[in-house]
Design an enzyme around this catalytic site. Structure first.
Site, PDB file in Angstrom:
ATOM      1  N   TYR A 127       0.822  -1.218   0.000  1.00 14.88           N
ATOM      2  CA  TYR A 127       0.000   0.000   0.000  1.00 14.88           C
ATOM      3  C   TYR A 127       0.855   1.268   0.000  1.00 14.88           C
ATOM      4  O   TYR A 127       0.664   2.159   0.832  1.00 14.88           O
ATOM      5  CB  TYR A 127      -0.946   0.020   1.221  1.00 14.88           C
ATOM      6  CG  TYR A 127      -1.714  -1.262   1.406  1.00 14.88           C
ATOM      7  CD1 TYR A 127      -2.717  -1.624   0.507  1.00 14.88           C
ATOM      8  CD2 TYR A 127      -1.437  -2.124   2.458  1.00 14.88           C
ATOM      9  CE1 TYR A 127      -3.409  -2.814   0.660  1.00 14.88           C
ATOM     10  CE2 TYR A 127      -2.120  -3.309   2.613  1.00 14.88           C
ATOM     11  CZ  TYR A 127      -3.109  -3.647   1.704  1.00 14.88           C
ATOM     12  OH  TYR A 127      -3.789  -4.825   1.853  1.00 14.88           O
ATOM     13  N   TYR A 187     -12.937  -6.654   5.832  1.00 16.98           N
ATOM     14  CA  TYR A 187     -11.728  -6.765   5.004  1.00 16.98           C
ATOM     15  C   TYR A 187     -11.449  -8.243   4.793  1.00 16.98           C
ATOM     16  O   TYR A 187     -11.424  -9.024   5.748  1.00 16.98           O
ATOM     17  CB  TYR A 187     -10.517  -6.091   5.678  1.00 16.98           C
ATOM     18  CG  TYR A 187      -9.260  -6.325   4.880  1.00 16.98           C
ATOM     19  CD1 TYR A 187      -8.974  -5.535   3.767  1.00 16.98           C
ATOM     20  CD2 TYR A 187      -8.403  -7.382   5.177  1.00 16.98           C
ATOM     21  CE1 TYR A 187      -7.864  -5.789   2.987  1.00 16.98           C
ATOM     22  CE2 TYR A 187      -7.288  -7.643   4.398  1.00 16.98           C
ATOM     23  CZ  TYR A 187      -7.027  -6.849   3.309  1.00 16.98           C
ATOM     24  OH  TYR A 187      -5.925  -7.101   2.521  1.00 16.98           O
ATOM     25  N   ASP A 230     -14.632 -15.596   7.863  1.00 11.47           N
ATOM     26  CA  ASP A 230     -13.228 -15.312   7.571  1.00 11.47           C
ATOM     27  C   ASP A 230     -12.519 -15.174   8.923  1.00 11.47           C
ATOM     28  O   ASP A 230     -12.604 -14.135   9.571  1.00 11.47           O
ATOM     29  CB  ASP A 230     -13.136 -14.023   6.745  1.00 11.47           C
ATOM     30  CG  ASP A 230     -11.695 -13.598   6.497  1.00 11.47           C
ATOM     31  OD1 ASP A 230     -10.791 -14.137   7.144  1.00 11.47           O
ATOM     32  OD2 ASP A 230     -11.492 -12.691   5.660  1.00 11.47           O
ATOM     33  N   LYS A 282      -2.765 -16.695   8.355  1.00 11.30           N
ATOM     34  CA  LYS A 282      -1.922 -15.872   9.226  1.00 11.30           C
ATOM     35  C   LYS A 282      -1.189 -16.682  10.307  1.00 11.30           C
ATOM     36  O   LYS A 282      -0.084 -17.142  10.073  1.00 11.30           O
ATOM     37  CB  LYS A 282      -2.744 -14.751   9.851  1.00 11.30           C
ATOM     38  CG  LYS A 282      -3.090 -13.644   8.856  1.00 11.30           C
ATOM     39  CD  LYS A 282      -3.734 -12.485   9.549  1.00 11.30           C
ATOM     40  CE  LYS A 282      -4.172 -11.379   8.615  1.00 11.30           C
ATOM     41  NZ  LYS A 282      -3.084 -10.534   8.146  1.00 11.30           N
TER      42      LYS A 282
HETATM   43  N1  PMP Z   1      -9.044 -11.736   5.672  1.00  2.11           N
HETATM   44  C1  PMP Z   1      -8.724 -11.073   6.790  1.00  2.11           C
HETATM   45  C2  PMP Z   1      -9.738 -10.942   7.893  1.00  2.11           C
HETATM   46  C3  PMP Z   1      -7.462 -10.499   6.930  1.00  2.11           C
HETATM   47  O1  PMP Z   1      -7.151  -9.819   8.061  1.00  2.11           O
HETATM   48  C4  PMP Z   1      -6.523 -10.670   5.878  1.00  2.11           C
HETATM   49  C5  PMP Z   1      -5.123 -10.086   5.984  1.00  2.11           C
HETATM   50  N2  PMP Z   1      -5.013  -8.870   6.594  1.00  2.11           N
HETATM   51  C6  PMP Z   1      -6.905 -11.372   4.734  1.00  2.11           C
HETATM   52  C7  PMP Z   1      -8.164 -11.896   4.670  1.00  2.11           C
HETATM   53  C8  PMP Z   1      -5.943 -11.571   3.592  1.00  2.11           C
HETATM   54  O2  PMP Z   1      -4.916 -12.448   3.935  1.00  2.11           O
HETATM   55  P1  PMP Z   1      -3.532 -12.399   3.170  1.00  2.11           P
HETATM   56  O3  PMP Z   1      -2.908 -11.067   3.459  1.00  2.11           O
HETATM   57  O4  PMP Z   1      -2.768 -13.557   3.749  1.00  2.11           O
HETATM   58  O5  PMP Z   1      -3.815 -12.583   1.718  1.00  2.11           O
END
Ligand code: PMP
Length: 693
Positions: free
Chosen positions: A281, A409, A510, A539
């Protein structure tokens, strides 16, 4: 050479001498090197950070030998020898120190060594004398310094090149190989190897062994680009020391070369970075500042130049066990030795099978099938494709849209972006390209307030209007992360699950950020006792070591997709990467063994106490804490670069964004470090550094 008594200058002028074992001739090799460096005009000093087996503290053990080796040379600007800690018992430092009621630590020894360097060289600054320290360890590289740390840890913390010493003879090769591998596995620089010969022998067999050892070792070292010096067995008189200094010259020259080429400093590396790299970003025209991270350990990051930072971010939710956890690194190395990667089409392997089994045991009951994915975003794409294929498979072809709350997100790939918050996400930039999804109000009811059923009204309204075209509802359970660090009431999820069922839409959780204990439950779904149809995690799955995520679904979803001979259409090249699976498995085992729940509760208490003072300060909209997440929400967007520079100056790593200064430290963070993280946040806010510039 300029003398500058900083950790950085120290790292360019110090070497660590260790051995393949005890009594291999390390002190003689160090003394010979000292003489060779002094003969080359350097103010060199040999230092024993820890000396054991010294009955009489005044005699200082090896220090006498070092002094003897250079006795006939002109005096240099530094004394020839120094001992920082000495103990009576001739044993490993951990034992010798314990015997005298003392406890050594890597941090303490590093501090003492740097202070010694500072004290020795500060009076010389301006005189232009070139200095070097030879730090001689006690025994071999794995010798313990205390119950948890060993000499390798000290060498890594000092981040200086390593010299190894072995005695030639039967078994020397084996010990040398193991020691070389241990040094390499710590990412340490091998500066040279000294092989100490035994007394001359007439025995032909022995001579063969000695010659072959030297040849083999030389080959190994050639591969590593490190020089070998072979020291003859001599009488330790003036002539003898001269012969040894002569023999050790190849290694001494390598040290001198390293001294003349100081490591690339952080500024130079950042200039190169700015020319060729792109950070998350950011603009290449006006990039945000970056810092050079060089090493990590537990909950600390070390910047190039030696500055140590307490980590408050867990590398974006991932490094829950801290950094360089030996169990995770061991799993990584073991799997790398067996099979780093293999295609997942038509082949399987134990790490993937065991990981999937383990995950299913930990996840909410009812989830039954694991699809490994490369990253969080990819796992969201997979979840969305699963939902679409399920609806097709069950004859609901018109269900092609996703409904999601505002403020969410889910990642940066196309499908994931389409369900991110339409204002804070990237919808404006990619509007004509992204699928048009359905958005409902953010769950308004706070986590810590009585549930307000009206917070489900918009979900009810949207599903009543669009239910027939919705393939699935996707959301982050309980904590909306990157979209605002918003904690909402779990009852919302219970109500939403019911509405989805009634509308025939699947429910996708998610849990990429919330999974693996961060909210105080293993998965945030547990707060509501809801099992979604599909769940994404990532993660912290590998404890922050490698990229890996997973999309997990119920048998019902898998069955719907695979009806009438259909297959699920996804299969990335690095799917189920064995390295990542092996590390993830080790991470999940650690999570269970290390009592994550108590640690997260302790983290929550410390964050709550530490951040509370921010509440009353100007420009603060809200302070909230849940599990291992602490958030200070500001009224206006924060100046990221200014705050980050302040935090680094304070010795903490915290990266704010938008209107959020937030902490999510590794679970292993000691309470005192959580306090320092919180204190840094409070101080920044007290100074008004969060206010618009
Ligand atoms: N979903 C959520 C809730 C996240 O916090 C993130 C990463 N910040 C993602 C999806 C995307 O994961 P990645 O950065 O491993 O592609």
């Amino acid at each position: 050479m300029r003398i500058n008594a900083t950790p950085a200058a120290f790292a360019d002028a110090a070497f660590f001498v260790s051995g393949t074992g005890t009594d291999v001739g390390k002190s003689v090799a160090t003394a010979a090197l000292l003489r060779a460096l002094r003969q080359a005009g350097l103010a060199a000093q040999a230092v024993k950070p820890v000396q054991t087996g010294v009955e009489d503290a005044a005699r200082q053990g090896d220090a006498a030998l070092y002094a003897q080796a250079v006795a006939d040379l002109p005096a240099a600007a530094l004394a020839p020898a120094a001992t920082l800690h000495s103990f009576r018992l001739p044993a490993s430092p951990h034992l010798a120190a314990a015997r005298e009621g003392r406890c050594l630590s890597v941090a303490g020894l590093r501090r003492d060594i740097l202070a010694h360097w500072q004290a020795e060289t500060a009076p010389l600054s301006g005189e232009g004398a070139a200095c070097a320290l030879l730090l001689e360890g006690a025994g071999g590289v794995c010798v313990p310094l205390n119950e948890r740390e060993d000499t390798l840890d000290l060498m890594a913390a000092l981040a200086v090149p390593v010299l190894l010493v072995a005695r030639n003879g039967l078994g020397a090769l084996n010990a040398a190989r193991l020691t070389l591998d241990a040094v390499r596995d710590r990412g340490l620089v091998m500066a040279g190897f000294v092989l100490v010969q035994p007394p001359e022998t007439d025995n032909e067999g022995e001579r063969l062994v000695l010659a072959d050892n030297e040849r083999t070792l030389r080959n190994w070292l050639d591969d590593l680009g490190a020089p070998l010096a072979v020291l003859p067995w001599v009488e330790l008189d003036a002539g003898g020391w001269d012969r040894l200094a002569q023999a050790v010259r190849p290694v001494a020259q390598a040290l001198l070369a390293l001294l003349r080429t100081p490591a690339v400093g952080p500024d130079a590396l950042i200039r190169r970075d700015t020319k060729v790299l792109w950070h998350p970003y950011t603009s290449t025209v006006a990039p945000l500042p970056v810092f050079v991270a060089e090493r990590s350990r537990r909950n600390r990051l070390v910047l190039r130049g030696g500055k140590e930072l307490i980590d408050g971010m867990s590398s974006w939710w991932a490094a829950i066990h801290g950094y360089n956890h030996p169990r995770l690194l061991a799993a990584l190395r073991a799997q790398a030795g067996r099979m780093p990667h293999v295609m997942f089409g038509g082949l399987t392997h134990a790490p993937a099978v065991e990981l999937a089994e383990r995950l299913l045991e930990m996840l909410p009951r009812g989830l039954a099938r694991v699809f490994p994915a490369d990253s969080g975003s990819v796992s969201v794409e997979v979840a969305m494709k699963m939902a679409l294929q399920y609806q097709q498979g069950t004859g609901q072809r018109q269900r092609t849209r996703f409904l999601t709350p505002r403020g969410g997100y889910h990642g940066d790939t196309t499908g994931a972006m389409s369900v991110c918050d339409p204002v804070n996400g990237m919808h404006g930039l990619f509007a004509r390209f992204l699928p048009q999804q359905l958005f409902m109000e953010r769950p308004a009811c706070r986590f810590d307030q009585p549930f307000d059923p009206a917070s489900l009204d918009d979900a009810r309204r949207m599903l009543a209007a669009h239910g027939h075209e919705v393939a699935a509802v996707i959301l982050e359970p309980v904590v909306q992360g990157a979209g605002g660090m918003w904690f909402y009431h779990p009852d919302y999820l219970r109500g939403l699950a019911r509405l989805c069922r009634e509308a025939g839409a699947l429910l996708i959780f998610d849990e990429i950020a919330t999974g693996f204990g961060r909210t105080g439950r293993l998965f945030a779904a547990e707060w509501a006792d809801v099992t979604p149809d599909i769940l994404c995690c990532g993660k912290a799955l590998t404890g922050g070591v490698l990229t890996l995520a997973a999309t997990v679904c119920t048998d019902e979803v898998a069955g719907g997709i695979c009806r009438d001979g259909q297959a699920f259409m996804h299969g990335p090249t690095f799917m189920g990467n064995p390295l990542a699976c092996a590390v993830a498995l080790a991470s999940l085992r650690l999570l269970e063994e290390e009592n994550w729940r108590e640690r997260v509760i302790a983290l929550e208490d410390a964050l709550r106490r530490g951040l509370a003072p921010c509440r009353a300060l100007p420009g603060v909209a809200d302070v909230r804490v849940l599990g291992g997440i602490g958030v200070v929400e500001t009224v206006d967007p924060v100046p990221v670069a200014r705050l980050q520079a302040f935090f680094v100056d304070q010795g903490v790593w915290i990266r704010p964004f938008a209107r959020l200064i937030y902490l999510m430290p590794p679970y292993v963070t000691p309470e005192a470090d959580v306090e320092r993280l919180c204190a840094a946040v409070c101080e920044a806010v007290r100074q008004g550094l969060h206010l618009p510039a």
